[in-house]
Design a protein around this motif. Structure first.
Motif, short mmCIF file in Angstrom:
data_model
loop_
_atom_site.label_atom_id
_atom_site.label_comp_id
_atom_site.label_asym_id
_atom_site.label_seq_id
_atom_site.Cartn_x
_atom_site.Cartn_y
_atom_site.Cartn_z
N LEU A 293 0.83 -1.20 0.00
CA LEU A 293 0.00 0.00 0.00
C LEU A 293 0.86 1.25 0.00
O LEU A 293 0.64 2.18 -0.80
N TRP A 294 1.85 1.31 0.88
CA TRP A 294 2.69 2.50 0.97
C TRP A 294 3.58 2.66 -0.26
O TRP A 294 3.80 3.79 -0.71
N LEU A 295 4.08 1.57 -0.82
CA LEU A 295 4.88 1.68 -2.03
C LEU A 295 4.02 2.13 -3.21
O LEU A 295 4.49 2.90 -4.06
N ARG A 296 2.78 1.68 -3.26
CA ARG A 296 1.88 2.11 -4.33
C ARG A 296 1.57 3.59 -4.21
O ARG A 296 1.55 4.32 -5.21
N ARG A 297 1.35 4.06 -2.99
CA ARG A 297 1.09 5.48 -2.80
C ARG A 297 2.33 6.32 -3.08
O ARG A 297 2.22 7.46 -3.55
N ALA A 298 3.50 5.75 -2.79
CA ALA A 298 4.74 6.47 -3.10
C ALA A 298 4.91 6.66 -4.60
O ALA A 298 5.44 7.69 -5.06
N GLY B 91 7.95 11.52 0.90
CA GLY B 91 7.22 11.42 2.16
C GLY B 91 6.89 9.98 2.52
O GLY B 91 7.06 9.56 3.67
N TRP B 92 6.42 9.20 1.54
CA TRP B 92 6.07 7.81 1.82
C TRP B 92 7.30 6.97 2.11
O TRP B 92 7.27 6.11 3.00
N TYR B 93 8.39 7.21 1.38
CA TYR B 93 9.61 6.45 1.67
C TYR B 93 10.17 6.82 3.04
O TYR B 93 10.71 5.96 3.75
#
Length: 436
Positions: free
Chosen positions: A173-178, A185-187
């Motif tokens: 999820l976080w990698l997709r949003r990144a 910010g996500w990384y």
């Protein structure tokens, strides 16, 4: 219709357009949590002292079912009560697991029993609970301990499956949003959470060495901590190997850090059951026979490891009840399917904004029997957690923490690490299968 209908309106009135299958799972889970609450109340010292008034529950009471009791169990009344409450909940869910075998859709008459008649289900649970408290003393508690050990081990494996699935879903999820928005910010969030998990794991390992080992002796504790620490380090390195990254682009240190933290927690819970007083500071409080501790309740469960275990139990049980996994492999293992294979919401929905619709007319959205088996195992797990995995002897004169509890927890942590390792190497071992 509120108590006996296929869609209990007490919850429907609060939930717009609610799925009937979801309401049923939540209500069964509520029964489990209600039994857990009763178990917690029964081990409160003030309540525990009153349990000896129950007929057949302690020495000096009249015979039960023709069996005369001759044991002094006043020191273990709370533990006995939790074991009988656990037996009642396990028997309740076992009954429904058997009744719901091979139910394919809500058109099956047994589906109405699954999704309705809640008042009568509550009466059945109360009746089984009352009957459980009339089980004579003797070998019951000692034998039921081993049922609890096996059930708890299986529930720990289910917890590990859900945890690994959650870790992979979180990272994806976080990698997709990144990739879709502010990558920095996500990384940064990924790195921060990963660092926090690893820092907490290192601090926990240091505390385990300080409190559960001694410079001289405690060889078992040192070995178990060191082995699990080494295995977690190996898995962290494997998760970032180039070949693993190529086959599993979403694998990384976030999942490894979460699995590491959980493994250290399970190690802590195992060390809290080591029966050697010199290597287990919590054992001194729970099982002390000294004069200063004689008035303390021996069945007190609210130490830190048990509280953490209770929180994880609640989260995993709600996960089982509320949603399915994002991964088809986990859904296949858990016998669930997101959204269910039943009719579309628009086709089966009942009129009005506050009604539950039947989403299982063409097929059940979860396996009824497997769901009840999961709750049965959860009931056994919470029974063992509230009693700290302690086992009384048949005379109920000695309360001890056996090595069995230690090895069950340690083996479950190893099984979880092997399972996570398999999720990493499976695409390399089975290149023809789709693991996307």
């Amino acid at each position: 219709s509120c108590l006996c209908g296929s869609a209990p309106c007490l919850l429907c009135g609060c939930c717009p357009s609610t799925k009937n299958s979801t309401i049923s799972r939540l209500l069964f889970t509520f029964f489990l949590f209600l039994g857990t609450l009763v178990s917690v109340i029964m081990i409160i010292p003030g309540v525990e002292k009153e349990l000896h008034k129950l007929p057949g529950f302690c020495e000096g009471s009249r015979s039960v079912l023709g069996v005369q009791t001759h044991v002094n169990c006043r020191s273990f009344l709370g533990l006995k009560a939790v074991y009988r409450m656990g037996f009642a909940m396990a028997a309740f869910f076992c009954l429904f697991a058997v009744l719901m075998v091979c139910v394919r859709s809500s058109k099956d008459p047994r589906a109405a029993v699954q999704n309705g008649f809640w008042f009568f289900k509550f009466l059945v649970l109360v009746g089984i609970t009352v009957g459980a408290f009339y089980i004579p003393d003797g070998a019951f508690t000692s034998v039921w301990f081993y049922f609890g050990v096996v059930g708890s081990f299986l529930f720990l494996l289910i917890q590990l499956v859900l945890l690994i699935d959650f870790a992979h879903s979180w990272s994806q999820l976080w990698l997709r949003r990144a990739s879709e928005s502010n990558a920095k910010g996500w990384y940064a969030a990924l790195c921060t959470v990963t660092f926090v998990f690893y820092a907490a794991s290192v601090a926990a390992v240091a505390l385990l060495y300080v409190y559960y080992t001694k410079p001289q002796g405690c060889t078992e504790g040192k070995a178990l901590i060191s082995i699990n620490l080494l295995l977690c380090l190996i898995l962290s390195v494997v998760s970032i190997l180039p070949k693993i990254q190529e086959a599993q682009p979403h694998s990384g240190l976030l999942q490894a850090s979460l699995i590491t933290l959980y493994t250290i927690y399970v190690t802590w819970a195992a060390l809290a059951n080591v029966p050697t007083q010199n290597c287990n500071p919590t054992l001194l409080v729970r099982n002390s026979t000294s004069t200063t501790m004689a008035t303390e309740p021996l069945t007190t469960w609210w130490d830190a490891s048990s509280i953490v275990g209770l929180i994880i139990f609640i989260l995993c049980t709600l996960f089982i009840s509320l949603r399915s996994s994002d991964h088809p492999q986990v859904n296949k293992l858990m016998l669930t399917e997101e959204g269910g294979p039943g009719a579309a919401p628009g086709e089966a929905a009942e009129p009005g904004p506050h009604r539950a619709y039947d989403n299982e007319q063409d097929g059940v959205s979860y396996n009824y029997t497997f769901f009840h088996i999961c709750l049965l195992l959860a009931a056994l797990y919470i029974m063992m957690t509230l009693t700290n995995w302690y086992r009384p002897d048949e005379s109920l004169q000695v309360l001890s923490s056996p090595w069995t509890a230690v090895w069950v927890k340690i083996c479950s942590s190893w099984a979880g690490l092997l399972l996570y390792l398999w999720t990493l190497v499976a695409p390399l071992v089975l290149p023809d299968r789709d693991f996307s």
